[in-house]
Design an enzyme around this catalytic site. Structure first.
Site, short mmCIF file in Angstrom:
data_model
loop_
_atom_site.label_atom_id
_atom_site.label_comp_id
_atom_site.label_asym_id
_atom_site.label_seq_id
_atom_site.Cartn_x
_atom_site.Cartn_y
_atom_site.Cartn_z
N ASP A 125 8.01 -6.49 14.27
CA ASP A 125 6.64 -6.12 14.59
C ASP A 125 6.72 -4.81 15.38
OD1 ASP A 125 4.11 -5.80 15.74
OD2 ASP A 125 3.76 -7.97 15.73
N ARG A 149 6.52 -6.76 8.69
CA ARG A 149 6.68 -8.08 9.32
C ARG A 149 6.88 -9.19 8.31
NH1 ARG A 149 1.03 -7.77 12.16
NH2 ARG A 149 0.77 -6.85 10.10
N ASN A 175 4.10 5.17 8.84
CA ASN A 175 2.97 4.73 8.03
C ASN A 175 2.32 3.44 8.54
OD1 ASN A 175 1.46 4.25 5.32
ND2 ASN A 175 2.81 2.47 5.52
N TYR A 199 -10.65 2.68 15.90
CA TYR A 199 -9.75 3.13 14.81
C TYR A 199 -9.70 4.66 14.80
CZ TYR A 199 -7.65 3.89 10.24
OH TYR A 199 -6.82 4.31 9.23
N LYS A 235 -6.43 7.15 15.41
CA LYS A 235 -5.95 8.15 14.45
C LYS A 235 -6.10 9.58 15.02
CE LYS A 235 -4.29 5.59 11.16
NZ LYS A 235 -2.86 5.64 10.79
N PRO A 261 -5.40 10.85 4.84
CA PRO A 261 -6.18 10.49 3.65
C PRO A 261 -7.60 10.01 3.97
CG PRO A 261 -4.10 9.21 3.81
CD PRO A 261 -4.37 9.82 5.15
N GLY A 275 0.77 -1.25 0.00
CA GLY A 275 0.00 0.00 0.00
C GLY A 275 0.80 1.29 0.00
P1 NDP Z 1 -1.89 -1.81 3.92
O1 NDP Z 1 -2.59 -2.86 4.71
O2 NDP Z 1 -1.78 -1.98 2.46
O3 NDP Z 1 -0.43 -1.57 4.53
C1 NDP Z 1 -0.20 -1.56 5.91
C2 NDP Z 1 1.30 -1.67 6.18
O4 NDP Z 1 1.50 -1.58 7.62
C3 NDP Z 1 1.88 -3.00 5.73
O5 NDP Z 1 3.13 -2.78 5.11
C4 NDP Z 1 2.06 -3.76 7.02
O6 NDP Z 1 3.21 -4.62 6.93
C5 NDP Z 1 2.33 -2.64 8.03
N1 NDP Z 1 2.01 -3.07 9.38
C6 NDP Z 1 0.78 -3.34 9.89
N2 NDP Z 1 0.90 -3.82 11.15
C7 NDP Z 1 2.23 -3.84 11.44
C8 NDP Z 1 2.98 -4.25 12.58
N3 NDP Z 1 2.40 -4.72 13.69
N4 NDP Z 1 4.33 -4.16 12.53
C9 NDP Z 1 4.93 -3.69 11.41
N5 NDP Z 1 4.30 -3.29 10.30
C10 NDP Z 1 2.93 -3.37 10.32
O7 NDP Z 1 -2.67 -0.45 4.27
P2 NDP Z 1 -2.42 1.08 3.84
O8 NDP Z 1 -1.25 1.21 2.98
O9 NDP Z 1 -3.72 1.61 3.38
O10 NDP Z 1 -2.16 1.71 5.28
C11 NDP Z 1 -1.02 2.47 5.60
C12 NDP Z 1 -1.41 3.54 6.59
O11 NDP Z 1 -2.35 4.43 5.99
C13 NDP Z 1 -2.07 3.03 7.87
O12 NDP Z 1 -1.56 3.76 8.97
C14 NDP Z 1 -3.55 3.37 7.66
O13 NDP Z 1 -4.24 3.53 8.86
C15 NDP Z 1 -3.43 4.65 6.88
N6 NDP Z 1 -4.60 5.06 6.10
C16 NDP Z 1 -5.10 4.23 5.14
C17 NDP Z 1 -6.21 4.64 4.41
C18 NDP Z 1 -6.86 3.77 3.39
O14 NDP Z 1 -8.03 4.03 3.04
N7 NDP Z 1 -6.19 2.75 2.87
C19 NDP Z 1 -6.81 5.97 4.64
C20 NDP Z 1 -6.19 6.74 5.68
C21 NDP Z 1 -5.11 6.30 6.36
P3 NDP Z 1 3.26 -6.14 7.42
O15 NDP Z 1 1.89 -6.69 7.34
O16 NDP Z 1 4.27 -6.78 6.52
O17 NDP Z 1 3.77 -6.04 8.83
C1 8X3 Z 2 -8.85 4.91 6.45
C2 8X3 Z 2 -9.99 5.71 5.92
O1 8X3 Z 2 -12.46 6.20 6.15
O2 8X3 Z 2 -11.77 3.88 6.39
O3 8X3 Z 2 -8.21 5.56 7.48
O4 8X3 Z 2 -11.35 5.47 8.13
S1 8X3 Z 2 -11.45 5.29 6.71
#
Ligand code: NDP
Ligand code: 8X3
Length: 251
Positions: free
Chosen positions: A58, A32, A85, A151, A155, A181, A11
């Site tokens: 982690d 992870r 992130n 959640y 945030k 976002p 992501g």
């Molecule tokens: P993804 O699930 O695609 O990516 C999440 C990433 O976080 C992965 O690389 C995962 O790696 C890592 N991660 C999760 N838990 C852990 C952990 N315990 N230790 C280490 N790494 C961890 O989601 P997004 O790219 O969408 O999310 C990225 C950020 O953006 C998050 O903070 C999310 O809350 C935020 N966000 C997302 C939105 C959306 O609509 N997608 C909107 C607003 C904010 P791995 O599993 O390999 O550990």
């Molecule tokens: C991710 C966006 O709208 O699902 O943070 O909370 S929302």
């Protein structure tokens, strides 16, 4: 220049690490999933000829975070940009039906994990007398929405930490920014719904959501402003989304 991006296996984090590498940064990628890190590291090194360090831990485990950062090879200790992130949503239930494991995962990752890595890296940045921390918040950190309770709380904590860090790190010349976002199509919803891909697809049905690249662009833009400019906070939404819950869908 060196950027460390947490959650770079998927992501937003993955796209962000790629964009920094494309712009000549050496990158530290974390997550992870070792296999994904290895594959991504090879891709970045081969495509952009930059140095890449992958750290598999982690982020919820404070000792693991501390050990990984304390063991950074000298060439990677001058981190210029930290992108906080790594994060997730787990579940979407009214508060009275909340799943305790979901709550712990969100609080431990989105708040405590972000704090653990920030503590380590901010100390390196203070020593280096420069740095930029970019926090990935969410529209969920600006509004609460039905069933988003924990959640949204996690945030909102990122939103408060973004402001607090900026104050505490001011004397050290460290910039602190956040990007918040709306809907971005990544693995986010698959994770939120415990692997239920059909349910996740419905979240993005009939709309054009943001992409991970859109957020990476914004993060890189923040990082590449002149040194005297700090972008405090950005909310970025897909055009079809007015706030957390008002979305224009085509049937
Ligand atoms: P993804 O699930 O695609 O990516 C999440 C990433 O976080 C992965 O690389 C995962 O790696 C890592 N991660 C999760 N838990 C852990 C952990 N315990 N230790 C280490 N790494 C961890 O989601 P997004 O790219 O969408 O999310 C990225 C950020 O953006 C998050 O903070 C999310 O809350 C935020 N966000 C997302 C939105 C959306 O609509 N997608 C909107 C607003 C904010 P791995 O599993 O390999 O550990
Ligand atoms: C991710 C966006 O709208 O699902 O943070 O909370 S929302």
């Amino acid at each position: 220049m060196i950027a460390l991006v947490t959650g770079a296996t998927s992501g937003i984090g993955k796209s962000t690490a790629e964009l920094f590498a494309r712009n000549g940064y050496d990158v530290v990628i974390t997550g992870r999933r070792q296999e994904r890190l290895d594959e991504f590291q090879k891709h970045l090194e081969k495509t952009y000829k930059v140095k890449v360090l992958s750290l598999c831990f982690d982020i919820r485990e404070q000792k693991e975070v501390e050990k990984a950062i304390k063991a950074l090879p000298e060439a990677f200790t001058h981190i210029d940009v930290l992108v906080n992130n790594a994060g997730l949503a787990a579940g979407l239930s009214p508060i009275q039906d909340g799943n305790l494991d979901h709550w712990e995962r969100m609080i431990d990752t989105n708040i405590k994990g972000l704090l653990y890595i920030t503590r380590e890296i901010s100390n390196l940045m203070i020593k280096n007398k420069r740095g930029h921390i970019i926090n990935v918040g969410s529209i969920a950190g600006k509004e609460a929405y039905a069933n988003g309770n924990v959640y949204c709380a996690s945030k909102h904590a990122v939103d408060a930490l973004n402001k607090g860090m900026r104050i505490d790190l001011l004397p050290h010349g460290i910039r602190v920014s956040a990007v918040n976002p709306g809907m971005v199509e990544t693995e986010f919803s698959v994770v939120r719904f415990d692997g239920d891909e059909d349910r996740a697809k419905k979240v993005y049905a009939g709309i054009q959501p943001l992409t991970a690249e859109d957020i990476a662009d914004t993060i890189y833009w923040m990082a590449s402003r002149p040194a005297h400019v700090n972008i405090n906070d950005i909310i970025i939404m897909p055009t079809i989304q007015a706030n957390a819950t008002t979305v224009l869908r085509k049937n």
